[in-house]
Motif scaffolding. Structure first.
Motif, PDB file in Angstrom:
ATOM      1  N   GLU A 100       0.816  -1.212   0.000  1.00  0.00           N
ATOM      2  CA  GLU A 100       0.000   0.000   0.000  1.00  0.00           C
ATOM      3  C   GLU A 100       0.854   1.268   0.000  1.00  0.00           C
ATOM      4  OE1 GLU A 100      -3.245   2.530   0.180  1.00  0.00           O
ATOM      5  OE2 GLU A 100      -3.257   0.381  -0.236  1.00  0.00           O
ATOM      6  N   ARG A 101       1.874   1.294   0.852  1.00  0.00           N
ATOM      7  CA  ARG A 101       2.601   2.552   1.093  1.00  0.00           C
ATOM      8  C   ARG A 101       4.082   2.487   0.720  1.00  0.00           C
ATOM      9  NH1 ARG A 101       0.051   6.326   3.605  1.00  0.00           N
ATOM     10  NH2 ARG A 101       1.986   7.302   4.293  1.00  0.00           N
TER      11      ARG A 101
ATOM     12  N   VAL B  39       9.632   3.016   2.120  1.00  0.00           N
ATOM     13  CA  VAL B  39       9.929   4.333   2.709  1.00  0.00           C
ATOM     14  C   VAL B  39       8.736   4.845   3.522  1.00  0.00           C
ATOM     15  CG1 VAL B  39      10.365   6.762   2.106  1.00  0.00           C
ATOM     16  CG2 VAL B  39      11.670   4.956   0.969  1.00  0.00           C
TER      17      VAL B  39
ATOM     18  N   THR C 101      10.231  -1.680  -6.704  1.00  0.00           N
ATOM     19  CA  THR C 101      11.358  -1.135  -7.476  1.00  0.00           C
ATOM     20  C   THR C 101      11.370   0.392  -7.471  1.00  0.00           C
ATOM     21  OG1 THR C 101      10.142  -1.104  -9.570  1.00  0.00           O
ATOM     22  CG2 THR C 101      11.339  -3.121  -9.029  1.00  0.00           C
ATOM     23  N   MET C 102      10.251   1.017  -7.102  1.00  0.00           N
ATOM     24  CA  MET C 102      10.224   2.476  -7.054  1.00  0.00           C
ATOM     25  C   MET C 102      10.653   3.000  -5.684  1.00  0.00           C
ATOM     26  SD  MET C 102       9.611   3.332 -10.056  1.00  0.00           S
ATOM     27  CE  MET C 102       9.549   2.041 -11.309  1.00  0.00           C
ATOM     28  N   ASP C 103      11.033   2.094  -4.808  1.00  0.00           N
ATOM     29  CA  ASP C 103      11.407   2.468  -3.452  1.00  0.00           C
ATOM     30  C   ASP C 103      12.919   2.640  -3.374  1.00  0.00           C
ATOM     31  OD1 ASP C 103      10.412   2.797  -0.751  1.00  0.00           O
ATOM     32  OD2 ASP C 103       8.939   1.285  -1.345  1.00  0.00           O
TER      33      ASP C 103
ATOM     34  N   GLY D 275       6.466  -5.488  -8.121  1.00  0.00           N
ATOM     35  CA  GLY D 275       6.977  -4.433  -9.006  1.00  0.00           C
ATOM     36  C   GLY D 275       7.031  -3.071  -8.330  1.00  0.00           C
ATOM     37  N   ARG D 276       6.055  -2.761  -7.502  1.00  0.00           N
ATOM     38  CA  ARG D 276       6.022  -1.432  -6.870  1.00  0.00           C
ATOM     39  C   ARG D 276       7.262  -1.203  -5.986  1.00  0.00           C
ATOM     40  NH1 ARG D 276       5.663   1.805  -3.122  1.00  0.00           N
ATOM     41  NH2 ARG D 276       3.505   2.487  -3.103  1.00  0.00           N
TER      42      ARG D 276
ATOM     43  N   TYR E 175      -0.217  -1.613 -14.758  1.00  0.00           N
ATOM     44  CA  TYR E 175      -0.600  -1.153 -13.416  1.00  0.00           C
ATOM     45  C   TYR E 175      -0.455   0.367 -13.307  1.00  0.00           C
ATOM     46  CZ  TYR E 175      -0.359  -5.957 -11.506  1.00  0.00           C
ATOM     47  OH  TYR E 175      -0.554  -7.287 -11.231  1.00  0.00           O
ATOM     48  N   VAL E 176       0.621   0.893 -13.862  1.00  0.00           N
ATOM     49  CA  VAL E 176       0.859   2.345 -13.814  1.00  0.00           C
ATOM     50  C   VAL E 176      -0.303   3.079 -14.507  1.00  0.00           C
ATOM     51  CG1 VAL E 176       2.366   4.201 -14.669  1.00  0.00           C
ATOM     52  CG2 VAL E 176       3.376   2.134 -13.666  1.00  0.00           C
TER      53      VAL E 176
ATOM     54  N   ARG F 230      -3.595   2.754 -12.439  1.00  0.00           N
ATOM     55  CA  ARG F 230      -3.612   3.570 -11.225  1.00  0.00           C
ATOM     56  C   ARG F 230      -3.694   5.060 -11.558  1.00  0.00           C
ATOM     57  NH1 ARG F 230      -2.220   1.508  -6.126  1.00  0.00           N
ATOM     58  NH2 ARG F 230      -1.058   3.387  -5.616  1.00  0.00           N
ATOM     59  N   ALA F 231      -3.044   5.479 -12.647  1.00  0.00           N
ATOM     60  CA  ALA F 231      -3.131   6.890 -13.036  1.00  0.00           C
ATOM     61  C   ALA F 231      -4.569   7.262 -13.381  1.00  0.00           C
ATOM     62  CB  ALA F 231      -2.216   7.167 -14.234  1.00  0.00           C
TER      63      ALA F 231
END
Lengths: 194, 194
Positions: B22-23, B26, B104-106, B101-102, B164-165, B168-169
């Motif tokens: 979810e979050r 970070v 990887t943006m962390d 996958g999410r 997914y991107v 979600r956008a």
């Protein structure tokens, strides 16, 4: 961090853009923005109502730049396939990820209609722009008649956005490049069409 | 939040999985994990050395589940195209994004070789598995001979991750579905191959 010629509000916007790209909205504190911008708390709240207001200015500027960069690639090439190739193959800082796309993984961006709007509008604009190019290619007989422009456009944008995920996971841009080449090979006009 | 039958360490792992999804890393504090798990600080540090240790256990479990779910879809279908379709079309909670996958943006996941490893290994496994299926399809004459299995596999995984991107956008799974349909239409065996 920034030139002293830049105004304080400019420095705040640029600092926010960098931090949103690197750490996301949830991971970016007002304190970190002030430090990176070399601006005090009073100064930040003089120019912006708060973190959401500043983030909105930062996101708007980033999405404008992304549109301009995409639009520039669409001029490169005569055929639809060449223009889509130019878009897919343009130089990118792949390991940093997409400064617009990464925002979609931020729960507070997605929960805010105001902050999500520029992200949504930009990716939507990109898909429509690409769908128009695919339609032109279809009209010129470049693609199989079964191709649906909106679907190909979504696949093109998704391949780029997902390519960043693969590259960042592996620590190498190779996976991004492989995905792009794979999609381009599937989009290539069939050999018997010439 | 969780059944009282679950052990404290289980509740801590499940709470961490939810919060990471979810979050992100970070955005997930030890305090938030303890609250969601209904566990005290002492209890958390009794079972785990700290947030990175607990996150590693959570990520490992999530990646194991993702592998099993993908593997299950590869059994659905006889041809390579059918198996890739089953993978792409499997039911997903698209608006929540990919729990693997999410990550990887962390920035803190990417900066840690230990936390990045299970993410990298899982996406790498997925690409190799799909490349093997594409190779089987090539051997059976399902795809154009110009197709490169590694590249198609990367495009398949990227389309899902990027889908997914887009979803979600836009706040709707439609964009995910459009990208998947676009890729599948390009992968479809040419009509003259039958």
């Amino acid at each position: 961090m920034y030139s002293t010629v830049m105004s304080t509000s400019e420095r705040l916007i640029e600092a926010t853009r960098e931090l949103l790209w690197e750490r996301g909205y949830v991971g970016t504190s007002p304190k970190a923005i002030q430090q990176q911008a070399g601006a005090g708390q009073g100064s930040m709240y003089h120019h912006f109502a708060g973190k959401p207001d500043l983030a909105l200015a930062a996101i708007r500027r980033t999405t404008e730049e992304m549109r301009a960069a995409a639009e520039a690639t669409f001029a490169d090439g005569r055929t639809a396939h060449e223009r889509i190739s130019a878009y897919l193959l343009r130089e990118r800082d792949v390991l940093r990820g997409c400064p617009v796309g990464r925002l979609t993984m931020d729960p507070e961006i997605i929960a805010s209609a105001e902050l999500r709007a520029p992200v949504d509008e930009t990716l939507d604009w990109l898909r429509h722009r690409l769908a128009g190019i695919v339609q032109e290619g279809l009209d010129q007989g470049e693609f199989a008649p079964s191709v649906v422009p909106d679907e190909i456009a979504a696949a093109v944008v998704a391949t780029v956005q997902g390519g960043y995920v693969l590259a960042r996971a592996s620590g190498s841009p190779d996976a991004f490049d492989a995905g792009v080449r794979g999609l381009l090979s599937l989009l290539a006009p069939p050999p018997n069409s010439h």
